[in-house]
Motif scaffolding. Structure first.
Motif, PDB file in Angstrom:
ATOM      1  N   LEU A  73       0.807  -1.225   0.000  1.00 46.19           N
ATOM      2  CA  LEU A  73       0.000   0.000   0.000  1.00 46.19           C
ATOM      3  C   LEU A  73       0.837   1.271   0.000  1.00 46.19           C
ATOM      4  CD1 LEU A  73      -2.950  -0.987   2.375  1.00 46.19           C
ATOM      5  CD2 LEU A  73      -2.756  -1.226  -0.104  1.00 46.19           C
ATOM      6  N   GLU A  74       2.086   1.161  -0.403  1.00 42.67           N
ATOM      7  CA  GLU A  74       2.923   2.362  -0.474  1.00 42.67           C
ATOM      8  C   GLU A  74       2.296   3.414  -1.388  1.00 42.67           C
ATOM      9  OE1 GLU A  74       7.345   3.463  -2.173  1.00 42.67           O
ATOM     10  OE2 GLU A  74       7.125   1.657  -0.951  1.00 42.67           O
ATOM     11  N   ALA A  75       1.686   2.971  -2.486  1.00 39.51           N
ATOM     12  CA  ALA A  75       1.041   3.905  -3.421  1.00 39.51           C
ATOM     13  C   ALA A  75      -0.357   3.440  -3.799  1.00 39.51           C
ATOM     14  CB  ALA A  75       1.903   4.058  -4.676  1.00 39.51           C
ATOM     15  N   ARG A  76      -0.971   2.617  -2.908  1.00 35.63           N
ATOM     16  CA  ARG A  76      -2.275   2.026  -3.204  1.00 35.63           C
ATOM     17  C   ARG A  76      -3.218   2.162  -2.023  1.00 35.63           C
ATOM     18  NH1 ARG A  76      -3.091  -1.924  -7.071  1.00 35.63           N
ATOM     19  NH2 ARG A  76      -1.539  -1.754  -8.703  1.00 35.63           N
ATOM     20  N   GLU A  77      -4.520   1.986  -2.298  1.00 40.16           N
ATOM     21  CA  GLU A  77      -5.532   1.853  -1.254  1.00 40.16           C
ATOM     22  C   GLU A  77      -6.221   0.511  -1.440  1.00 40.16           C
ATOM     23  OE1 GLU A  77      -7.934   5.318  -1.826  1.00 40.16           O
ATOM     24  OE2 GLU A  77      -8.752   4.644  -3.738  1.00 40.16           O
ATOM     25  N   LEU A 104     -14.015  -3.456   4.777  1.00 41.47           N
ATOM     26  CA  LEU A 104     -13.042  -2.560   5.383  1.00 41.47           C
ATOM     27  C   LEU A 104     -12.320  -1.810   4.279  1.00 41.47           C
ATOM     28  CD1 LEU A 104     -11.406  -1.668   7.974  1.00 41.47           C
ATOM     29  CD2 LEU A 104      -9.825  -3.538   7.417  1.00 41.47           C
ATOM     30  N   PHE A 105     -12.230  -0.489   4.430  1.00 44.44           N
ATOM     31  CA  PHE A 105     -11.396   0.313   3.538  1.00 44.44           C
ATOM     32  C   PHE A 105     -10.110   0.653   4.263  1.00 44.44           C
ATOM     33  CE2 PHE A 105      -9.782   4.545   2.471  1.00 44.44           C
ATOM     34  CZ  PHE A 105      -9.428   4.333   1.142  1.00 44.44           C
ATOM     35  N   VAL A 106      -8.977   0.539   3.561  1.00 43.86           N
ATOM     36  CA  VAL A 106      -7.667   0.849   4.132  1.00 43.86           C
ATOM     37  C   VAL A 106      -6.963   1.838   3.202  1.00 43.86           C
ATOM     38  CG1 VAL A 106      -5.468  -0.053   4.954  1.00 43.86           C
ATOM     39  CG2 VAL A 106      -7.539  -1.466   5.115  1.00 43.86           C
ATOM     40  N   GLY A 107      -6.503   2.942   3.772  1.00 46.61           N
ATOM     41  CA  GLY A 107      -5.876   3.971   2.970  1.00 46.61           C
ATOM     42  C   GLY A 107      -4.431   3.685   2.625  1.00 46.61           C
ATOM     43  N   GLY A 127      -4.311   2.014  -7.392  1.00 44.47           N
ATOM     44  CA  GLY A 127      -3.438   3.155  -7.177  1.00 44.47           C
ATOM     45  C   GLY A 127      -4.158   4.307  -6.503  1.00 44.47           C
ATOM     46  N   ALA A 128      -3.478   5.004  -5.598  1.00 45.32           N
ATOM     47  CA  ALA A 128      -4.094   6.094  -4.841  1.00 45.32           C
ATOM     48  C   ALA A 128      -3.195   7.325  -4.882  1.00 45.32           C
ATOM     49  CB  ALA A 128      -4.340   5.663  -3.400  1.00 45.32           C
ATOM     50  N   HIS A 129      -3.815   8.487  -5.045  1.00 46.91           N
ATOM     51  CA  HIS A 129      -3.070   9.751  -5.090  1.00 46.91           C
ATOM     52  C   HIS A 129      -3.099  10.483  -3.752  1.00 46.91           C
ATOM     53  CE1 HIS A 129      -6.892  11.908  -5.083  1.00 46.91           C
ATOM     54  NE2 HIS A 129      -7.309  11.082  -6.016  1.00 46.91           N
ATOM     55  N   THR A 169     -12.422   8.064  -0.947  1.00 48.33           N
ATOM     56  CA  THR A 169     -11.335   7.266  -1.489  1.00 48.33           C
ATOM     57  C   THR A 169     -10.728   8.016  -2.664  1.00 48.33           C
ATOM     58  OG1 THR A 169     -12.674   6.057  -3.115  1.00 48.33           O
ATOM     59  CG2 THR A 169     -12.588   5.142  -0.883  1.00 48.33           C
ATOM     60  N   SER A 170      -9.583   7.554  -3.128  1.00 50.06           N
ATOM     61  CA  SER A 170      -8.985   8.156  -4.321  1.00 50.06           C
ATOM     62  C   SER A 170      -9.730   7.727  -5.581  1.00 50.06           C
ATOM     63  CB  SER A 170      -7.509   7.774  -4.433  1.00 50.06           C
ATOM     64  OG  SER A 170      -6.732   8.405  -3.440  1.00 50.06           O
ATOM     65  N   VAL A 171      -9.751   6.408  -5.833  1.00 47.39           N
ATOM     66  CA  VAL A 171     -10.412   5.888  -7.036  1.00 47.39           C
ATOM     67  C   VAL A 171     -11.213   4.626  -6.767  1.00 47.39           C
ATOM     68  CG1 VAL A 171      -8.679   6.847  -8.615  1.00 47.39           C
ATOM     69  CG2 VAL A 171      -8.386   4.530  -7.749  1.00 47.39           C
ATOM     70  N   LEU A 172     -10.976   3.991  -5.631  1.00 49.04           N
ATOM     71  CA  LEU A 172     -11.537   2.669  -5.383  1.00 49.04           C
ATOM     72  C   LEU A 172     -13.004   2.740  -4.977  1.00 49.04           C
ATOM     73  CD1 LEU A 172     -10.790  -0.354  -5.238  1.00 49.04           C
ATOM     74  CD2 LEU A 172     -10.227  -0.006  -2.828  1.00 49.04           C
ATOM     75  N   GLN A 173     -13.811   1.867  -5.580  1.00 45.35           N
ATOM     76  CA  GLN A 173     -15.201   1.664  -5.197  1.00 45.35           C
ATOM     77  C   GLN A 173     -15.425   0.171  -5.013  1.00 45.35           C
ATOM     78  OE1 GLN A 173     -18.209   3.869  -7.556  1.00 45.35           O
ATOM     79  NE2 GLN A 173     -16.487   4.531  -8.781  1.00 45.35           N
ATOM     80  N   PHE A 174     -16.235  -0.200  -4.016  1.00 46.51           N
ATOM     81  CA  PHE A 174     -16.563  -1.609  -3.858  1.00 46.51           C
ATOM     82  C   PHE A 174     -17.786  -1.767  -2.976  1.00 46.51           C
ATOM     83  CE2 PHE A 174     -13.751  -0.611  -0.355  1.00 46.51           C
ATOM     84  CZ  PHE A 174     -14.209  -1.369   0.720  1.00 46.51           C
ATOM     85  N   GLY A 175     -18.423  -2.927  -3.097  1.00 45.15           N
ATOM     86  CA  GLY A 175     -19.606  -3.239  -2.310  1.00 45.15           C
ATOM     87  C   GLY A 175     -20.080  -4.642  -2.623  1.00 45.15           C
ATOM     88  N   VAL A 176     -21.271  -4.974  -2.130  1.00 47.82           N
ATOM     89  CA  VAL A 176     -21.835  -6.316  -2.292  1.00 47.82           C
ATOM     90  C   VAL A 176     -23.257  -6.196  -2.812  1.00 47.82           C
ATOM     91  CG1 VAL A 176     -22.454  -8.476  -1.133  1.00 47.82           C
ATOM     92  CG2 VAL A 176     -20.468  -7.187  -0.360  1.00 47.82           C
ATOM     93  N   THR A 177     -23.605  -7.045  -3.751  1.00 48.16           N
ATOM     94  CA  THR A 177     -24.984  -7.157  -4.207  1.00 48.16           C
ATOM     95  C   THR A 177     -25.480  -8.564  -3.896  1.00 48.16           C
ATOM     96  OG1 THR A 177     -24.673  -5.542  -5.978  1.00 48.16           O
ATOM     97  CG2 THR A 177     -26.540  -7.030  -6.187  1.00 48.16           C
TER      98      THR A 177
END
Length: 272
Positions: A73-77, A104-107, A127-129, A169-177
């Motif tokens: 996660l040096e440059a990721r979320e 869980l979201f982790v930065g 990738g995260a900015h 978040t920077s770019v990440l989206q997630f969930g459950v259907t």
């Protein structure tokens, strides 16, 4: 272990054999007891992985030879969802207890470890900015959005964990259907995400059940037969829709140019 998948053109899917489609788009064998396994896709540089700690504790690997950083996660979320029994994720020394389908979201910049004898953790990183704080996303506390109907066999509950609102978040989206009992279809009619890649991970299927996942350009669709705890990479040019032979749920995760949930293009049924 980490596999690497390269980007593909829509024409390659139209003429591919079934074996080619499965090799390029289907992600299998993520959940192995005592291991962390992942696939790196060049589609928006996403990582798709599974961690099954068993009686021990597993650290999130750096996979430096692929990611080019000293830590994952040096440059990721990261987004995590527990698809097994009770377990916990340790983020920079803080323990987050996750039950089945809790998220869980982790930065960016954090150290992560997984534990829990009955747990099986699905994760996606991108990738995260910027760096945003870790946040637990308890399944029973997320208000679902009701979609579809029993008449069209696509009644489902959409649990949005990270979707461009509420949680930053920077770019990440997630969930459950979660598909309602008696319904089979997910995401129908389908749509396209021209500016984002989406990954589906199908969960909570019985041993003998399967999902027929439809992909490809609208006018030349193909399909994959998917079993429990397998994932499908859906490039920006591909529709993503499926029908199951029994009860199931799926975890959706997206990354790309933005985190605007409604940035999509509907596909008319007559165009399929």
């Amino acid at each position: 272990m980490m596999q690497v998948r390269y980007s593909t053109a829509p024409t390659s899917a139209e003429t591919a054999t079934t074996a080619d489609l499965r090799e390029n788009f289907l992600v299998q064998d993520l959940f192995v007891a005592g291991e962390v396994n992942a696939t790196y896709t060049h589609e928006d540089r996403m990582v798709i992985g599974g961690a099954v700690p068993g009686t021990g504790q597993l650290d999130l690997p750096a996979w430096t030879e692929v990611l080019g950083t000293e830590s994952h996660l040096e440059a990721r979320e990261l987004g995590v969802i527990n698809v097994g029994g009770a377990g916990h994720v340790i983020v920079d020394g803080e323990k987050f207890e996750l039950q089945h389908l809790d998220g869980l979201f982790v930065g960016r910049g954090s150290d992560v470890a997984f534990a829990g004898a009955e747990a099986a953790f699905y994760f996606v990183s991108a990738g995260a900015h910027a760096t945003y704080p870790a946040q637990q996303l308890t399944h029973t506390e997320v208000e679902p959005l009701a979609l579809g109907s029993a008449d069209s066999a696509n009644e489902r509950s959409l649990f949005r964990y990270a979707w461009g609102q509420d949680l930053q978040t920077s770019v990440l989206q997630f969930g459950v259907t979660v598909i309602a009992n008696g319904s089979v279809w997910n995401t129908f009619p389908p749509h396209l995400h021209a500016r984002r890649t989406e990954v589906y991970c199908y969960v909570d299927l019985a041993e003998d059940d399967r999902v027929f996942h439809f992909m490809g350009e609208p006018g030349s669709t193909r399909h994959l037969v998917v079993k429990n705890r397998e994932a499908v990479i859906s490039p920006p040019w591909s529709i993503h829709s499926g029908a199951g032979t029994g009860a199931y749920a799926f975890i959706w995760a997206m990354a790309g140019e933005n985190n605007c949930y409604t940035d999509l293009s509907p596909v008319a049924v007559e165009d399929l």
